[in-house]
Design a protein around this motif. Structure first.
Motif, short mmCIF file in Angstrom:
data_model
loop_
_atom_site.label_atom_id
_atom_site.label_comp_id
_atom_site.label_asym_id
_atom_site.label_seq_id
_atom_site.Cartn_x
_atom_site.Cartn_y
_atom_site.Cartn_z
N PHE A 64 0.84 -1.20 0.00
CA PHE A 64 0.00 0.00 0.00
C PHE A 64 0.87 1.25 0.00
O PHE A 64 0.36 2.36 -0.01
N SER A 104 -3.08 -5.29 -9.70
CA SER A 104 -4.14 -4.49 -9.10
C SER A 104 -3.52 -3.19 -8.61
O SER A 104 -2.75 -3.19 -7.64
N LEU A 106 -3.86 0.20 -6.75
CA LEU A 106 -4.74 0.56 -5.64
C LEU A 106 -4.98 2.06 -5.52
O LEU A 106 -4.08 2.87 -5.72
N ARG A 109 -6.62 4.30 0.64
CA ARG A 109 -7.62 3.69 1.52
C ARG A 109 -8.50 4.77 2.15
O ARG A 109 -8.06 5.88 2.39
N LEU A 137 -8.29 -8.30 -1.74
CA LEU A 137 -8.55 -7.50 -2.93
C LEU A 137 -10.03 -7.57 -3.33
O LEU A 137 -10.72 -8.55 -3.01
N TYR A 175 -10.79 0.29 -0.30
CA TYR A 175 -10.02 0.89 -1.39
C TYR A 175 -10.55 0.29 -2.69
O TYR A 175 -11.27 -0.71 -2.68
N ALA A 177 -9.49 -0.86 -6.83
CA ALA A 177 -8.35 -1.36 -7.59
C ALA A 177 -8.67 -1.36 -9.07
O ALA A 177 -9.76 -1.75 -9.47
#
Length: 181
Positions: A64, A104, A106, A109, A137, A175, A177
């Motif tokens: 992250f 993915s 991101l 968050r 995910l 979050y 993706a």
């Protein structure tokens, strides 16, 4: 954030090159000049990379961290997913012809109050309970047909290593993706 098809192809090529280079030389080299580093790739972004051999998951590692540029995170996570995820047998150079990669990218968050704030298919989840942290995910909920509560329960049990209901005592985040296959 969205990517063009050309950008997606370039990100995938970066991951493939990084894995192939590492598995054949044992080195984590910088990307060669043939890769154009699009300005959007220089923005700091978290990323997860999943690697498959003949559709069998062989690694999934991510970060992250938004300290490194996206292209650096993709390179690092691709190699780690292929060679250093101790939950799986490492990918071997002879298996590269069967390699499939999923990236993915991101979003940041966002803290939430509970399962009513989770949109299945849109959100991944991130839990913090003391020093423990865990994530699943967005695609995991779809693949397993989880409800928001089941999504939290599975994350708490299988990733946090705590009871299924420990999500109730955890900090909850979601979050999004962008998934590149």
């Amino acid at each position: 954030m969205e990517f063009t098809e050309k950008q997606k192809h370039t990100l995938m090529s970066m991951a493939e090159w990084s894995i192939q280079n590492y598995l054949t030389t044992g080195k984590r080299d910088e990307l060669p000049d043939k890769f154009e580093i699009d300005p959007v790739f220089k923005s700091p972004r978290g990323v997860f990379v999943s690697v498959y051999i003949k559709s069998d998951l062989r690694g999934c590692i991510g970060t992250f961290s938004e300290k490194e540029p996206l292209y650096n995170n993709i390179q690092k996570m691709a190699v780690q997913a292929a060679a250093e995820d101790n939950r799986f047998k490492a990918v071997r150079a002879r298996e590269l012809n069967h390699l499939q990669i999923e990236i993915s990218v991101l979003s940041p968050r966002e803290k939430i109050e509970g399962p009513d704030n989770i949109v299945i298919g849109k959100h991944g989840i991130y839990l913090i309970n003391g020093i423990r942290r865990a994530t699943l995910l967005p695609q995991v909920a779809i693949q397993n047909n989880y409800s928001p509560v089941e999504f939290l329960e599975v994350c708490a049990e299988s990733k946090l290593g705590m009871s299924r209901n420990s999500w109730k005592d955890s900090e909850l985040y979601v979050y999004e993706a962008i998934i590149i296959r």
